[in-house]
Enzyme design. Structure first.
Site, PDB file in Angstrom:
ATOM      1  CG  ASN A   6      -5.301   8.901  17.399  1.00  0.00           C
ATOM      2  OD1 ASN A   6      -5.930   9.394  16.348  1.00  0.00           O
ATOM      3  ND2 ASN A   6      -5.696   7.722  18.135  1.00  0.00           N
ATOM      4  N   GLY A  58       3.347  15.478  11.719  1.00  0.00           N
ATOM      5  CA  GLY A  58       2.762  14.403  11.155  1.00  0.00           C
ATOM      6  C   GLY A  58       1.394  14.844  10.449  1.00  0.00           C
ATOM      7  CG  LEU A  79      10.614  14.543  18.781  1.00  0.00           C
ATOM      8  CD1 LEU A  79       9.222  14.103  17.983  1.00  0.00           C
ATOM      9  CD2 LEU A  79      11.151  13.679  19.485  1.00  0.00           C
ATOM     10  CD  GLN A  94       3.684   8.477  22.345  1.00  0.00           C
ATOM     11  OE1 GLN A  94       3.708   9.522  21.685  1.00  0.00           O
ATOM     12  NE2 GLN A  94       2.901   7.269  22.148  1.00  0.00           N
ATOM     13  NE  ARG A 145       0.061  11.680  21.392  1.00  0.00           N
ATOM     14  CZ  ARG A 145       0.720  11.896  20.200  1.00  0.00           C
ATOM     15  NH1 ARG A 145       0.066  11.590  19.033  1.00  0.00           N
ATOM     16  NH2 ARG A 145       1.921  12.263  20.036  1.00  0.00           N
ATOM     17  CG  LEU A 146      -2.683   4.481  17.793  1.00  0.00           C
ATOM     18  CD1 LEU A 146      -3.927   4.189  16.891  1.00  0.00           C
ATOM     19  CD2 LEU A 146      -1.520   3.772  17.846  1.00  0.00           C
ATOM     20  CD  GLU A 202       9.019   5.458  14.114  1.00  0.00           C
ATOM     21  OE1 GLU A 202       8.609   6.047  14.864  1.00  0.00           O
ATOM     22  OE2 GLU A 202       8.536   4.486  13.517  1.00  0.00           O
ATOM     23  CG  HIS A 241       6.526  13.005  21.720  1.00  0.00           C
ATOM     24  ND1 HIS A 241       6.905  14.214  21.065  1.00  0.00           N
ATOM     25  CD2 HIS A 241       5.783  12.478  20.788  1.00  0.00           C
ATOM     26  CE1 HIS A 241       6.398  14.259  19.892  1.00  0.00           C
ATOM     27  NE2 HIS A 241       5.544  13.336  19.709  1.00  0.00           N
ATOM     28  CG  ASP A 279       1.071  26.482  33.179  1.00  0.00           C
ATOM     29  OD1 ASP A 279       1.874  25.895  33.289  1.00  0.00           O
ATOM     30  OD2 ASP A 279       1.242  27.682  32.888  1.00  0.00           O
TER      31      ASP A 279
END
Lengths: 567, 237
Positions: free
Chosen positions: A382, A54, A244, A233, A378-379, A247, A343, A214
């Site tokens: 970011n 993204g 994935l 998340q 998390r957004l 969306e 994720h 690790d």
């Protein structure tokens, strides 16, 4: 077994993704007198940073402000993030973009030459800079180009198996080369762990197979705390192997359908249907599966067929490719099997805003760390940003730490290296009564069942017992192949040991948090509870091997946390 | 069905190996990389191969599948197994370290040789960058493809010219060279031109087209090479 070679460096960086290489490059550019080595168990360009598609959030637009990015991040993280750390992240975001631009990254641009930015969830501005849909890949490769140029010493395909720490002070690292099979001791004045996340503790994960936490486990074993490690998340639509499906598919109108052919989102979010917030869609899918309305094998269908071949080919070519190559399904003809997939690891090594851990000389940055910029969730946009900003940041804080001439006391070094070597050698000695694939499979299943989308005291308690039992059984794992050259049996065994430590800590921290916040959702405590739980969880390992739980206040600077989160 | 896989095995330190046959349950949807995982988990834990993202973006798992280089993670196993024995070997034009693991040293040497980094004319970032306007649509397209390259070495492995002429830098290094050759930000253009025209440079390519066929990311190295050759030709006029 013995050490084949001793190396001496000022700084050893473990991990060569966006955080690790950014740090190394920043040091090379500003402090060329420091001797720096970067160790990675894979070649740098194989790091998982490269999978991020993204983009990167940064208030570079004339009408945007870093203060807004700051607030959006705090709110997105359910106010669990430390405000001083989020301040660093948002205020330095633009500079991170500019630094990568200077290094040659091909950011997409507007017709007037300014940075192109797209909209991402949970933010009030189009703030996400990108390189098409391959942002992480493009930046990682640009960074590697510069690292080669600045002659950063990269030890690729070296696997770090333990940290040598004496009296709370880092002395060095024990590692071996996959290519040559040589064992090395890397004496260092400081080390940075930038090894990424631990999503692989779950059986269903979007993470690369190498994301076995690790660095987190190395630090944990050496006495550092894991912070907020209960927060993982979970993305709603992964293929059965975790890859994935973005969306964008639902954005174009794809349906989520159960085995009875129902568009089940009707039950959970009749207004938003498939485009409800991510956590709600994830939980709805899982609810259908848990209640027996999923397909055999535990999944639902993402159906694109009604969109028609033309629209699928034109608007969703990438998604079609992914489905064909990785699931063997052409979405023009068949629905895609999907289920929620782990994720991102919000928690990690507890560090301060210099990225310094409680072990003197040991630093952590990126997903491996928890400086706490993501809080409980998390957004999007970011994660690359955190790796870049705090990678560059440690390129300054580590030299500053070393500037006073810091030299760890090495009086017990030899003895401690020998002890670590003996532990390592023990993996090859004696008879195995357990095997890695069996234990790994049980760990993955347990984590999904007990610490997945719906958490409850009872299932978590039995999950904890199971993980503790697996950790006991792990002591009976042995590696038959003694040649260290690309010894996959050994690597898989060491990684499983790391993951069991993290799973154990996650189980304890999850049980303790008797509220729901962000990714941590509890059936038995469905509400957010600021008075009791607006605080970080810490898990540490005592010298006798027992795990200790404690808490730490969230740093509040200028923004009062909300008591409920609504969008 | 149970698929039959004939997979190359070689002990470390040795220079020759041989194929070993594995019969592995192959469900619909399984990738070849997942078949490797099954072999490692259930049959032989010492079986060695590279992997990381298993989503065709890291470039770790290129091998030769029935004689053609490609990514194991991006290859569906069942359709191959239904046709017959699936033969898997390590990449060629590179030495083998163990089993399916190739030694990339020569690959990265060729990469380093073209100095693959942006040489800045200035040390600032570009607040406004409009140089893309100066590039034609075909160059913008090819540049985007060059950025896509995942350094899996499939192209180098299957390049007949590299086999004939080991000093040829190979298709990937040419793509890397291309990435900066036409970049108006770059201050090392003279070096790029010299490197392209050197005996082992882009001019050595004999247009076999294998690199275009095997590339899992559709980078089209030959197209990048041809753009460079055209530019070199226009200079000598």
């Amino acid at each position: 077994m013995r050490i084949d070679q001793r190396f001496d460096f000022d700084v050893v960086i473990v991990g060569a993704g966006l955080a690790g290489l950014s740090s190394a490059l920043t040091i090379a550019e500003n402090h060329p007198q420091l001797k720096v080595a970067v160790l990675s168990k894979v070649h740098p360009v194989r790091s998982h940073s490269g999978a991020a598609q993204g983009g990167i959030n940064a208030a570079v637009a004339a009408d945007d402000r870093w203060e807004d990015h700051y607030y959006d991040t705090l709110k997105g993280g359910w106010f669990l993030a430390d405000q001083d750390a989020v301040h660093l992240l948002s205020e330095n975001a633009a500079n991170a973009i500019y630094t990568f631009d200077r290094w040659g990254a091909h950011f997409d641009r507007n017709p007037d030459g300014t940075f192109a930015q797209r909209a991402f969830g949970g933010q009030r501005h189009n703030r996400t800079c990108y390189v098409a849909d391959k942002t992480g890949h493009a930046l990682l490769n640009t960074l590697y180009e510069q690292a080669v140029h600045k002659r950063v010493a990269v030890f690729d395909e070296w696997f770090v198996c333990s940290l040598i720490v004496d009296d709370g002070e880092l002395l060095g690292l024990l590692a071996f080369s996959n290519k040559t099979g040589r064992l090395g001791y890397f004496a260092a004045r400081a080390a940075l762990l930038a090894t990424g996340g631990a999503g692989r503790v779950f059986g269903q994960s979007s993470n690369a197979l190498i994301n076995t936490g690790d660095g987190m486990a190395l630090a944990f074993r050496a006495g550092a705390a894991l912070k907020d490690i209960e927060f993982f998340q979970i993305h709603p639509t992964g293929l059965l192997n975790g890859i994935l499906i973005t969306e964008g598919a639902r954005g174009e109108g794809a349906y989520l359908v159960n085995k009875n052919g129902e568009r089940f989102m009707q039950r959970y979010a009749p207004q938003f249907m498939e485009l409800a917030p991510r956590d709600l869609v994830s939980r709805s899918i899982q609810r259908e599966i848990n209640d027996g309305r999923g397909f055999e094998g535990g999944y639902v269908h993402l159906d694109l067929r009604h969109l028609g071949a033309e629209k699928i080919k034109e608007r969703l070519p990438q998604i079609r490719e992914i489905a064909i190559y990785f699931a063997g399904v052409d979405p023009i003809e068949q629905p895609i099997p999907v289920r929620p997939t782990v994720h991102y690891t919000m928690g990690g090594v507890d560090v301060n805003t210099d990225c310094a851990s409680t072990i003197r000389g040991l630093f952590a940055a990126g997903e491996a760390s928890c400086v706490s910029v993501h809080g409980a969730n998390r957004l999007g946009g970011n994660s690359l940003l955190e790796a870049m900003v705090f990678g560059i940041h440690t390129g300054h804080t580590i030299p500053a730490f070393l500037a006073n001439g810091h030299q760890p006391k090495r009086s017990r070094e030899e003895e401690l290296v020998d002890a670590a070597l003996a532990d390592f050698a023990a993996l090859f000695t004696g008879k195995a009564t357990e095997t890695v694939p069996v234990l790994r499979n049980e760990m993955e299943t347990t984590m999904v069942a007990s610490f997945g989308l719906f958490r409850h005291h009872d299932t978590m308690e039995s999950g904890l017992q199971k993980i503790a039992d697996l950790a006991r059984r792990y002591r009976s794992v042995r590696v038959k192949e003694t040649n260290l050259v690309f010894n996959s049996e050994l690597i898989r065994a060491l990684e499983l040991g790391f993951m069991l430590d993290i799973a154990h800590a996650c189980a304890l921290a999850s049980l303790d948090r008797r509220e729901s916040r962000g990714s941590h959702y509890r059936d038995d405590f469905p509400q957010m509870d600021n008075p009791n739980f607006l605080r970080h969880s810490l898990v540490t390992r005592e010298t006798d091997g027992s795990l200790k739980r404690s808490q730490k206040a969230v740093t509040i600077v200028d923004t009062q946390p909300l008591d409920t989160i609504k969008y | 069905m149970k698929g039959r896989y004939d997979i190359y095995r070689q002990r470390p330190g040795e220079t020759r190996g041989s194929r070993q046959t594995f019969e592995i349950e192959t469900p619909a949807g399984a990738t070849l990389l997942e078949i490797f995982h099954a072999i490692q988990a259930d049959v032989d834990p010492s079986f060695a191969y590279r992997y990381s993202c298993r989503g065709a973006i890291c470039g770790s798992c290129a091998v030769r599948i029935n004689g053609v280089a490609g990514l194991a993670c991006k290859t569906q196993a069942l359709p191959l197994a239904e046709k017959g024995v699936v033969v898997v070997d390590p990449l060629t034009n590179l030495p083998t370290i163990k089993d399916l693991v190739a030694d990339f040293t020569a690959f990265w040497e060729a990469y380093d040789k073209v100095r693959p980094h942006l040489e800045r004319q200035h040390e600032q970032h570009d607040d406004r960058l409009t140089w893309r306007d100066k590039l034609s649509a075909k160059h913008l397209d090819q540049l985007s493809r060059a950025v896509d390259c995942i350094k899996c070495a499939a192209c180098l492995s299957d390049c007949p010219k590299r086999k004939l002429m080991p000093e040829y830098i190979g298709p990937q290094a040419c793509v890397q060279l291309y990435k900066f050759y036409f970049d108006p930000r770059d201050a090392a253009h003279d070096f790029r031109v010299a490197e392209a025209a050197a005996p082992g440079g882009a001019v050595a390519c004999d247009s076999y087209t294998n690199c275009v066929k095997v590339c899992p990311k559709d980078v089209r190295p030959l197209r990048a090479i041809n753009f460079i050759k055209q530019d070199l030709a226009s200079r000598s006029k």
